[in-house]
Write an enzyme that holds these catalytic residues in place. Structure first.
Site, PDB file in Angstrom:
ATOM      1  N   ASP A   1     135.427  64.526  20.653  1.00 36.54           N
ATOM      2  CA  ASP A   1     136.805  64.408  20.161  1.00 36.54           C
ATOM      3  C   ASP A   1     136.925  64.517  18.652  1.00 36.54           C
ATOM      4  OD1 ASP A   1     137.860  64.049  22.692  1.00 36.54           O
ATOM      5  OD2 ASP A   1     137.747  61.873  22.607  1.00 36.54           O
ATOM      6  N   THR A   2     136.070  63.783  17.918  1.00 32.78           N
ATOM      7  CA  THR A   2     136.345  63.597  16.483  1.00 32.78           C
ATOM      8  C   THR A   2     135.175  63.882  15.547  1.00 32.78           C
ATOM      9  OG1 THR A   2     135.718  61.242  16.534  1.00 32.78           O
ATOM     10  CG2 THR A   2     138.007  61.787  17.079  1.00 32.78           C
ATOM     11  N   ARG A   3     134.051  64.329  16.088  1.00 30.42           N
ATOM     12  CA  ARG A   3     132.878  64.514  15.225  1.00 30.42           C
ATOM     13  C   ARG A   3     133.178  65.445  14.057  1.00 30.42           C
ATOM     14  NH1 ARG A   3     127.550  63.813  15.402  1.00 30.42           N
ATOM     15  NH2 ARG A   3     127.537  63.172  17.587  1.00 30.42           N
TER      16      ARG A   3
ATOM     17  N   GLY B   1     122.212  59.082  29.293  1.00 29.77           N
ATOM     18  CA  GLY B   1     120.979  58.320  29.440  1.00 29.77           C
ATOM     19  C   GLY B   1     121.270  56.894  29.825  1.00 29.77           C
TER      20      GLY B   1
ATOM     21  N   GLY C   1     131.836  61.998  20.230  1.00 27.20           N
ATOM     22  CA  GLY C   1     131.565  63.208  19.464  1.00 27.20           C
ATOM     23  C   GLY C   1     132.428  64.397  19.824  1.00 27.20           C
TER      24      GLY C   1
ATOM     25  N   GLU D   1     127.086  51.320  23.084  1.00 29.51           N
ATOM     26  CA  GLU D   1     127.264  50.926  21.680  1.00 29.51           C
ATOM     27  C   GLU D   1     128.314  49.833  21.580  1.00 29.51           C
ATOM     28  OE1 GLU D   1     126.402  55.306  19.602  1.00 29.51           O
ATOM     29  OE2 GLU D   1     128.340  54.305  19.370  1.00 29.51           O
TER      30      GLU D   1
END
Length: 398
Positions: free
Chosen positions: A30-32, A60, A28, A94
């Site tokens: 960097d590129t969100r 987390g 997030g 992820e």
């Protein structure tokens, strides 16, 4: 250690209400607000249902349940590997789950190397090496013995995942206009996941009533394990075109979708033609890399199957089998012989099913003229001087 112990507790159910075409994994920071945001908008404009986590993710130990569910229920995952991607433990988790889905269920995975080198990802160099060193530093400083052990195991899994991910054929964003890159990327992604663009739906002049009827059947929620629709009529009347239209419109509403075209032609004079179709159908429905040939109905997914141009009972029995389908599954059959479906083995069993018959008939005269004008004159009106020959054509073709 089992993957579920590393990533978090397994979901109570493998059936996810929400289905996605694409899951976006990205760092997030960097590129969100830039590349990933533009990519997300382009995917949505292409009518691809895309999951993008809109919240900044705090550190987390486990993935949020909604992220885990979204990954598992997506057809494809796009991983935007940017400078600080590996700094996020959530991104790395992820990545591990995405690659697990790729291995087990053939989920499509496409890495995008956003101003980073694939070698840096593979060998954990530069920013990726710094990120992994930072994770190791935090692990060594962890006072809780159990958390320290868990982080130690995670770091090794993350390293393997980064190496594996960089070995998957990916795309690099370098000295290119991002708008042009994204446009080409979305077009190619649609091809890879076989999701039709809405504008590519076939033209069905004069078939409005048929579309409405079959669409209603497709959207009808049913407690049956399988609903079968037989579209029948003379050759060339539009059965295959109608079936493809419905398939393109609703294929994303199902866990698995497959259309098998020109079955009778592929089986004529080919001893192994039917066997080959059955093997391919089983593989496509199961999404497995290898599968023992058996009834395609043995699946744990709600499926949409279109069997186009059936002309023998052997074809139906071989492709459909006689076992139970997952609840809510739909099967569309196009044939010239209505009796074939009524005699298939699946309808003779005690499996909960519903068989609907739809006769496809010819077009009314005004639709015939409109169809001829569309193909002959690239418009809706007859050109002057062609009235008589057009009338002769319509009479001849009926």
């Amino acid at each position: 250690m089992a993957l579920t112990n590393i990533l978090g507790k397994k979901s109570s159910s493998d059936n996810h209400d929400e289905k996605y075409d694409v899951f976006l994994s990205f760092g997030g920071v960097d590129t969100r607000r830039t590349f990933t945001n533009h990519l997300h908008q382009a995917l949505e404009r292409a009518d691809l249902k895309t999951f993008l986590d809109k919240e900044e993710i705090p550190p987390g130990l486990y993935l949020k349940p909604e992220l885990e569910k979204a990954i598992k229920s997506s057809t494809a995952s796009v991983i935007v590997l940017s400078e600080n991607y590996a700094s996020s433990t959530w991104c790395l988790d992820e990545l591990v789950l995405i690659l697990d889905q790729h291995k087990k269920f053939r989920q499509i995975v496409i890495p995008i190397f956003y101003h980073v080198e694939p070698t840096d990802v593979r060998k954990q160099q530069n920013s990726f090496g710094e990120a992994m060193a930072e994770h190791k530093k935090k692990m060594e400083a962890e006072a809780d013995v159990e958390k320290k052990r868990l982080l130690t195991e995670k770091i090794e899994i993350w390293k393997k995942a980064l190496t594996q991910d960089s070995n998957i054929t990916g795309l690099e964003v370098r000295d290119r206009l991002e708008t042009e890159y994204i446009k080409e990327f979305v077009k190619e992604l649609c091809k890879r996941i076989r999701v039709p663009v809405r504008t590519s739906l076939p033209l069905l002049i004069g078939k409005e009533d048929a579309i409405e009827y079959v669409s209603s059947w497709s959207k009808d929620g049913s407690s049956n394990t399988v609903d079968i629709l037989s579209i029948y009529g003379m050759g060339g009347i539009g059965k295959s075109t109608l079936a493809k239209y419905i398939y393109d419109s609703y294929c994303r509403e199902f866990d698995r979708s497959i259309i098998v075209k020109d079955i009778s032609r592929k089986c004529v004079g080919n001893i192994n033609g039917l066997l080959g179709l059955k093997i391919q159908l089983c593989k496509d429905i199961s999404k497995a890399s290898s599968i023992e040939v058996h009834d395609v109905s043995v699946t744990y997914n709600k499926v949409l199957i279109v069997l186009d141009d059936i002309d023998s009972i052997d074809q139906l029995d071989a492709l459909l089998g006689n076992k139970r389908f997952h609840e809510g599954s739909k099967i569309i059959i196009t044939t010239r012989d209505m009796s074939l479906t009524e005699r298939c083995e699946l309808l003779k069993t005690k499996v909960e099913k519903r068989h609907t018959k739809y006769p496809l008939e010819g077009l009314p005269e005004n639709a015939l003229v409109k169809l001829l004008c569309h193909h002959a004159f690239n418009g809706e009106d007859l050109k002057d001087g062609y009235e008589e020959v057009s009338e002769d054509i319509l009479k001849y073709c009926e």
